[in-house]
Write a protein that holds these residues in place. Structure first.
Motif, mmCIF file in Angstrom:
data_model
loop_
_atom_site.group_PDB
_atom_site.id
_atom_site.type_symbol
_atom_site.label_atom_id
_atom_site.label_comp_id
_atom_site.label_asym_id
_atom_site.label_seq_id
_atom_site.Cartn_x
_atom_site.Cartn_y
_atom_site.Cartn_z
ATOM 1 N N THR A 49 32.051 32.871 31.722
ATOM 2 C CA THR A 49 31.435 32.037 30.675
ATOM 3 C C THR A 49 30.601 30.922 31.278
ATOM 4 O O THR A 49 29.449 30.699 30.876
ATOM 5 C CB THR A 49 32.525 31.435 29.768
ATOM 6 N N SER A 99 35.383 28.574 37.967
ATOM 7 C CA SER A 99 36.736 28.490 37.432
ATOM 8 C C SER A 99 37.604 29.520 38.145
ATOM 9 O O SER A 99 37.105 30.556 38.599
ATOM 10 C CB SER A 99 36.749 28.752 35.916
ATOM 11 N N ASP A 100 38.900 29.238 38.251
ATOM 12 C CA ASP A 100 39.795 30.217 38.864
ATOM 13 C C ASP A 100 40.295 31.242 37.843
ATOM 14 O O ASP A 100 41.049 32.153 38.193
ATOM 15 C CB ASP A 100 40.982 29.522 39.545
ATOM 16 N N ARG A 101 39.865 31.095 36.586
ATOM 17 C CA ARG A 101 40.188 32.079 35.557
ATOM 18 C C ARG A 101 38.958 32.934 35.293
ATOM 19 O O ARG A 101 37.875 32.413 35.042
ATOM 20 C CB ARG A 101 40.658 31.392 34.280
ATOM 21 N N GLU A 102 39.146 34.244 35.338
ATOM 22 C CA GLU A 102 37.996 35.157 35.315
ATOM 23 C C GLU A 102 37.099 34.966 34.103
ATOM 24 O O GLU A 102 35.875 34.848 34.226
ATOM 25 C CB GLU A 102 38.483 36.606 35.381
ATOM 26 N N TRP A 103 37.678 34.927 32.903
ATOM 27 C CA TRP A 103 36.834 34.849 31.708
ATOM 28 C C TRP A 103 36.096 33.520 31.626
ATOM 29 O O TRP A 103 34.947 33.461 31.160
ATOM 30 C CB TRP A 103 37.655 35.102 30.451
ATOM 31 N N LEU A 104 36.744 32.443 32.105
ATOM 32 C CA LEU A 104 36.072 31.150 32.115
ATOM 33 C C LEU A 104 34.970 31.097 33.168
ATOM 34 O O LEU A 104 33.899 30.510 32.940
ATOM 35 C CB LEU A 104 37.082 30.031 32.378
ATOM 36 N N ASP A 105 35.223 31.712 34.315
ATOM 37 C CA ASP A 105 34.202 31.764 35.356
ATOM 38 C C ASP A 105 32.960 32.474 34.831
ATOM 39 O O ASP A 105 31.834 31.992 34.973
ATOM 40 C CB ASP A 105 34.759 32.488 36.586
ATOM 41 N N TYR A 164 34.608 40.492 40.737
ATOM 42 C CA TYR A 164 35.031 41.007 39.441
ATOM 43 C C TYR A 164 34.075 42.123 39.036
ATOM 44 O O TYR A 164 33.070 42.379 39.703
ATOM 45 C CB TYR A 164 35.005 39.901 38.389
ATOM 46 N N ASP A 221 34.358 35.418 43.458
ATOM 47 C CA ASP A 221 35.383 36.451 43.538
ATOM 48 C C ASP A 221 34.801 37.755 42.995
ATOM 49 O O ASP A 221 33.948 37.753 42.108
ATOM 50 C CB ASP A 221 36.612 36.052 42.715
ATOM 51 N N SER A 276 32.132 30.107 42.526
ATOM 52 C CA SER A 276 32.964 30.276 41.337
ATOM 53 C C SER A 276 33.102 28.941 40.616
ATOM 54 O O SER A 276 33.212 27.889 41.240
ATOM 55 C CB SER A 276 34.347 30.796 41.742
#
Length: 257
Positions: A68, A60-66, A148, A146, A58
């Motif tokens: 991207t 990033s710990d933020r889904e949309w940033l990960d 998603y 993660d 991963s």
């Protein structure tokens, strides 16, 4: 010294410079980092068997940033593939047909790719577990993303990225240029195989030798078939099985991991 001899020397220097630049912005750089990485692993107190290597982590710990970052990483990792195809194009001829990276023989390419999966992929997985048991291969975590909604498509794209990078650059491009430099069959096959093994050294000593063997087989097949597409197919399938299969196993049997 004749003008032809002088031009021949200039052309050889340009080809070597081109190869150095291509590898420097792609898998050659990965090989250097992997060599430094294995030196680091071997010079600490923790045994290789107790160390781990992460692939497709991963970002990033933020889904949309990960998502991207994952897409951007895949896109920019494929730029060297576009570069070598461009370099082959400007040196003459259709680069896709030149290295057999097209869809002119879909049935044949798929059949040969599946044959390579059976001949190399299955024994390769077995060799990994033997290496783990003997302590010279680290614990490779191929898909710690993660889970998603986009995890599986991204892992499939990551597998395609690896297949295109390694087969188009190390086989299609490098074989073409080394032939132009006058290298012989087994010089080319063995050199490319060692390069392939080198950028897998971060996984341990076992994967280095495993990938050298794979590189010899793939190189021999390319020399015989003149097509890189079956190698891309085989590599893609093997990596999908590793990446997506691992992610599925983690989500289905979490207690085992």
């Amino acid at each position: 010294m004749s003008r032809a001899t002088t031009w021949g020397g200039v052309r050889r220097r340009r080809l070597w410079t081109e190869i150095a630049i291509v590898l420097g912005v792609s898998l050659g750089a990965s090989a250097v980092y992997s060599i430094v990485n294995i030196i680091s692993r071997l010079t600490i107190d923790t045994p290789l068997a107790d160390q781990s290597a992460t692939i497709n982590g991963s970002l990033s710990d933020r889904e949309w940033l990960d998502l991207t970052y994952q897409l951007l990483a895949i896109f920019f990792d494929l730029v060297p593939v576009a570069l070598v195809l461009y370099l082959l194009a400007i040196s003459g001829g259709n680069p896709f047909r030149r290295i057999g990276f097209d869809v002119q023989k879909p049935a044949s390419d798929l059949g040969r790719g599946l044959l390579l999966v059976l001949a190399i992929g299955v024994p390769g997985i077995a060799f990994y577990f033997v290496g783990r048991a003997l302590g010279f291969t680290v614990d490779v975590v191929p898909a710690p993303l993660d889970t998603y909604w986009w995890t599986t498509p991204i892992l499939i794209l990551a597998a395609l990225r690896a297949a295109l990078q390694e087969e188009v650059i190390v086989i299609g491009y490098l074989f073409t240029r080394l032939r132009q430099l006058g290298w012989h069959k087994w010089q080319i096959i063995l050199s490319a195989a060692v390069l392939r093994g080198s950028y897998h050294l971060y996984q341990g000593v076992g994967p280095f030798f495993g990938n050298v063997v794979l590189g010899v087989v793939f190189g021999w097949c390319y020399w015989r078939w003149g097509r890189v597409m079956p190698l891309v197919v085989a590599h893609w399938i093997i990596d999908i099985a590793s990446f997506v299969g691992y992610a599925w196993a983690v989500s289905t049997f979490p207690s085992l991991f």
